[in-house]
Design a protein around this motif. Structure first.
Motif, short mmCIF file in Angstrom:
data_model
loop_
_atom_site.label_atom_id
_atom_site.label_comp_id
_atom_site.label_asym_id
_atom_site.label_seq_id
_atom_site.Cartn_x
_atom_site.Cartn_y
_atom_site.Cartn_z
N MET A 99 18.00 3.37 5.10
CA MET A 99 17.14 3.94 4.07
C MET A 99 15.69 3.89 4.56
O MET A 99 15.19 2.84 4.95
CB MET A 99 17.27 3.11 2.79
CG MET A 99 16.73 3.81 1.58
SD MET A 99 17.21 2.88 0.09
CE MET A 99 17.16 4.14 -1.14
N SER A 100 15.01 5.01 4.57
CA SER A 100 13.63 5.00 5.04
C SER A 100 12.72 4.48 3.93
O SER A 100 13.08 4.49 2.76
CB SER A 100 13.19 6.39 5.48
OG SER A 100 12.77 7.13 4.35
N THR A 101 11.53 4.03 4.31
CA THR A 101 10.66 3.36 3.37
C THR A 101 9.46 4.23 3.02
O THR A 101 8.60 4.43 3.86
CB THR A 101 10.10 2.07 4.00
OG1 THR A 101 11.18 1.39 4.62
CG2 THR A 101 9.46 1.19 2.97
N PRO A 102 9.36 4.71 1.81
CA PRO A 102 8.10 5.35 1.42
C PRO A 102 7.05 4.25 1.30
O PRO A 102 7.39 3.14 0.93
CB PRO A 102 8.42 5.94 0.04
CG PRO A 102 9.54 5.10 -0.49
CD PRO A 102 10.29 4.56 0.68
N PRO A 103 5.78 4.53 1.63
CA PRO A 103 4.80 3.45 1.50
C PRO A 103 4.69 3.03 0.04
O PRO A 103 4.78 3.84 -0.88
CB PRO A 103 3.48 4.06 2.00
CG PRO A 103 3.72 5.50 2.22
CD PRO A 103 5.19 5.77 2.10
N ILE A 104 4.55 1.75 -0.14
CA ILE A 104 4.48 1.15 -1.47
C ILE A 104 3.00 1.08 -1.87
O ILE A 104 2.17 0.75 -1.04
CB ILE A 104 5.07 -0.28 -1.40
CG1 ILE A 104 6.50 -0.25 -0.86
CG2 ILE A 104 4.97 -0.99 -2.73
CD1 ILE A 104 7.51 0.36 -1.76
N ALA A 105 2.68 1.38 -3.10
CA ALA A 105 1.28 1.33 -3.54
C ALA A 105 1.05 0.12 -4.45
O ALA A 105 1.99 -0.37 -5.09
CB ALA A 105 0.94 2.62 -4.29
N PRO A 106 -0.19 -0.38 -4.50
CA PRO A 106 -0.52 -1.44 -5.46
C PRO A 106 -0.03 -1.05 -6.85
O PRO A 106 -0.11 0.12 -7.23
CB PRO A 106 -2.05 -1.50 -5.40
CG PRO A 106 -2.39 -1.05 -4.01
CD PRO A 106 -1.37 0.00 -3.69
N GLY A 107 0.47 -2.02 -7.58
CA GLY A 107 1.08 -1.75 -8.89
C GLY A 107 2.59 -1.75 -8.80
O GLY A 107 3.27 -1.94 -9.80
N ALA A 108 3.12 -1.52 -7.60
CA ALA A 108 4.57 -1.54 -7.39
C ALA A 108 5.08 -2.99 -7.44
O ALA A 108 4.31 -3.94 -7.44
CB ALA A 108 4.91 -0.91 -6.05
N THR A 109 6.41 -3.12 -7.48
CA THR A 109 7.02 -4.44 -7.58
C THR A 109 7.86 -4.75 -6.35
O THR A 109 8.70 -3.95 -5.94
CB THR A 109 7.91 -4.53 -8.84
OG1 THR A 109 7.10 -4.27 -9.98
CG2 THR A 109 8.55 -5.90 -8.97
N ILE A 110 7.61 -5.92 -5.77
CA ILE A 110 8.42 -6.43 -4.66
C ILE A 110 9.50 -7.32 -5.24
O ILE A 110 9.21 -8.22 -6.04
CB ILE A 110 7.56 -7.23 -3.67
CG1 ILE A 110 6.47 -6.34 -3.06
CG2 ILE A 110 8.42 -7.86 -2.59
CD1 ILE A 110 5.55 -7.08 -2.10
N GLY A 111 10.74 -7.08 -4.88
CA GLY A 111 11.82 -7.97 -5.25
C GLY A 111 12.02 -8.99 -4.14
O GLY A 111 12.12 -8.62 -2.98
N ILE A 112 12.05 -10.27 -4.50
CA ILE A 112 12.21 -11.32 -3.50
C ILE A 112 13.49 -12.08 -3.80
O ILE A 112 13.66 -12.62 -4.90
CB ILE A 112 11.01 -12.29 -3.49
CG1 ILE A 112 9.71 -11.52 -3.22
CG2 ILE A 112 11.21 -13.40 -2.47
CD1 ILE A 112 8.44 -12.38 -3.32
N ILE A 113 14.40 -12.11 -2.83
CA ILE A 113 15.63 -12.90 -2.96
C ILE A 113 15.33 -14.31 -2.48
O ILE A 113 14.97 -14.50 -1.31
CB ILE A 113 16.77 -12.28 -2.13
CG1 ILE A 113 17.03 -10.84 -2.56
CG2 ILE A 113 18.03 -13.13 -2.22
CD1 ILE A 113 17.74 -10.68 -3.88
N GLY A 114 15.46 -15.26 -3.37
CA GLY A 114 15.17 -16.65 -3.03
C GLY A 114 13.89 -17.10 -3.70
O GLY A 114 12.90 -16.37 -3.68
N GLY A 115 13.91 -18.28 -4.30
CA GLY A 115 12.78 -18.72 -5.10
C GLY A 115 12.12 -20.00 -4.61
O GLY A 115 11.49 -20.71 -5.40
N GLY A 116 12.22 -20.29 -3.33
CA GLY A 116 11.62 -21.50 -2.78
C GLY A 116 10.14 -21.31 -2.45
O GLY A 116 9.51 -20.34 -2.91
N GLN A 117 9.61 -22.22 -1.62
CA GLN A 117 8.18 -22.14 -1.32
C GLN A 117 7.82 -20.90 -0.52
O GLN A 117 6.71 -20.39 -0.65
CB GLN A 117 7.69 -23.40 -0.59
CG GLN A 117 8.26 -23.63 0.79
CD GLN A 117 9.51 -24.50 0.75
OE1 GLN A 117 10.19 -24.61 -0.28
NE2 GLN A 117 9.82 -25.13 1.87
N LEU A 118 8.75 -20.38 0.27
CA LEU A 118 8.41 -19.18 1.05
C LEU A 118 8.26 -17.98 0.12
O LEU A 118 7.31 -17.21 0.23
CB LEU A 118 9.47 -18.92 2.13
CG LEU A 118 9.67 -20.06 3.14
CD1 LEU A 118 10.74 -19.67 4.17
CD2 LEU A 118 8.38 -20.41 3.85
#
Lengths: 366, 366
Positions: free
Chosen positions: B1-20
């Protein structure tokens, strides 16, 4: 109420959910502190970086009480908090800065009287309650002068510049919705400067390097550190004034003292205090990259009863540019600019005059 | 899947909830990005700095689908993600680093074979599936050697050092719960070093200065930058190796390549790759204060399709110390130490061996 030192794992309650609260919350997180943000606006930028939020009006006593019970210490990111709100919070948890510091600084007349009472230079000022009072005050102070509402003004809102004879004082008062005002003599300044500083519960004081501020349309546009053309002894005077103010307020937290840099007939430079912001301040945003400790981290240290961090510059000089309204659309260019640190506040709509973010550039090397 | 550039206001999903994940979320917030954290642990440190959270197991297909639909791009903070999880996510949103980069690096045998296949030096290795295989592998590789589970090992967990003849291979395999393993010849190293680097979707690559890492009880204790005793040409070799690995994986995001610094019989230094972490890495924490762009900001830039930031050092050298278990109790002393930047991760219980925070010290001046 005395402040027991707060330990990592504790929760800071922040009244106000704008960019200042957001940056305080991020600084608190670095130290392992949790944050609970209280703001009536469900789209508050600070909500995005905090584990807990309360969406309620600032005069909702029940919500304020529950909020206070859920946190270990309370602070705020703006000074226009109703005094009853401050009292409800302060009765339940340590509130920093205190309700009395807030009362002194949220009213321009009280604030100016307080500063003048410390023997610190301020512009000539008079209370103005109505049209007749305005005419009297203009006669006494002369023109040009600035008429400001005593409360709730910011970024040039709630003020009128008076240059020529005031033909219709009633119309001028009506333009400020007949609120209680203060007339301030205009100070012909060489530069606008500010001292951002912190004081903790133990009375320790630490100031960042005084900075020069350029405004456009009454909104901060650019901050430069060190302030160009400000001699070291003038900078030391300005810092000493901020310290006297902080001590007299028994202040705990970060405050900003905005001043005019003026030059006397003898060519000597000095400062005249314009106003006090009892909170972290836009003119201190450069400290995130430009100082060893950011103003936000310093505020957290102060309100937690921790030792203050070093305010030393990380480079030789720093420039901070506000991104107002559609200036934030330029983010792709700024991201690609070597040495530019982009900050965006996560606000939905880039309305004209709205502070959307800022950019910091640190100059290192000789 | 190609990546359209993400703009401020968008949401990043992060798998894993530790310090990283927590530090990625803080870096994303600076750019006006929102974060949604997915983690099964309701007390995850990253939840405290993000506006949205999902508490669900990593194999909950319905929860993963809803999560993916709610975000614009997905990343992760640890590599032990089931391949089905990665597939569910990648089918719905851009996943960076990719599912194939994850598959290559989450299995030690696949990873070592991949690196060796690029002609990059690695320790001799053999697959070990059972006791008989272990005996064979020891005969071929010799001792000392390290037996490691192919998957799910970290911080020394899932590995056994074999120094002397293996009397009871079945017992050794049983101690690793008879999981599929890899036997690696022990490399007599002068130092452990790592290269933390980023590659974006346009194929641009940017590496931080290689750093030297000291472990205690298999857990990173200290990182020093620049790596002492590492000549510029060896550092350049190490960086070039990281780049070849990133290019071959068509990698998008930050990765860390852990290496051994070895010295040949002729006295020449070179590096041997130990392992690849397809994520931000503990040995890159120094970049928060020590580099122009932190590894977390760099990761966000890379996965959003943005230009990479400068990896230049902000000072002359940097030291990062992990705070493990009750070392974090020392926070008051560290706070008062000039030049020390304290980071605590907001973890409830300071269990032995648990990474509770870190401290960074940047040395400036000549």
């Amino acid at each position: 109420m005395s402040t027991p030192p707060i330990a990592p794992g504790a929760t800071i309650g922040i009244i106000g959910g704008g960019q200042l609260g957001r940056m305080i919350a991020v600084a608190a997180a670095q130290y392992g502190l949790k944050c609970h943000i209280y703001c009536p606006d469900p789209d508050s930028p600070a909500f995005e970086v905090a584990g807990r939020r309360t969406v309620a009006p600032y005069d909702d006593a029940a919500a304020l009480m529950a909020f206070a019970e859920s946190v270990d210490v309370v602070t705020y990111e703006f000074e226009n908090i109703p005094s009853q709100t401050a009292e409800i919070l302060a009765a339940r948890r340590p509130l920093h800065p205190s309700a009395s510091a807030l009362a002194t600084t949220q009213d321009r007349l009280t604030e100016k009287s307080f500063v003048a009472g410390l023997g610190i230079p301020v512009a000539p000022f008079r209370a103005v309650d109505d049209a007749a009072g305005l005419a009297d005050a203009v006669r006494e102070i002369g023109l040009p002068a600035v008429l400001k509402t005593r409360r709730f003004g910011y970024d040039g809102k709630g003020q009128v510049m008076l240059r020529d004879a005031v033909a219709d004082p009633a119309a001028v008062m009506a333009s400020l919705r007949d609120q209680p005002c203060i007339l301030e003599g205009f100070v012909p300044f060489e530069a606008e400067v500010s001292v951002v500083a912190a004081r903790n519960a133990q009375g320790r004081f630490s100031a960042f390097s005084p900075c020069a501020n350029e405004h456009r349309h009454h909104i901060l546009a650019r901050t430069i550190v060190p302030a160009p053309g400000m001699a070291p002894e003038t900078a030391a005077d300005a810092t000493a004034i901020a310290r006297r103010i902080a001590d007299a307020l028994d202040y705990v937290g970060v405050l900003a003292v905005e001043m005019f840099l003026v030059r006397g007939a003898d060519g000597r430079a000095s400062v005249v205090v314009n106003e006090i912001a009892p909170r972290v301040h836009n003119s201190g945003h450069w400290t995130i990259e430009g100082a060893e400790t950011s103003q936000f981290a310093q505020h957290v240290r102060a309100i937690c009863g921790w030792p203050l961090g070093s305010p030393a510059l990380t480079g030789r000089s720093v420039e901070m540019l506000n991104l107002i309204g559609d200036q934030a659309d330029d983010w792709t260019r700024i991201l690609a600019e070597p040495g530019s640190h982009l900050h965006l506040y996560g606000k939905g709509e880039a309305r004209s005059g709205r502070k959307m973010g800022h950019v910091t550039r640190v100059t290192t090397g000789p």
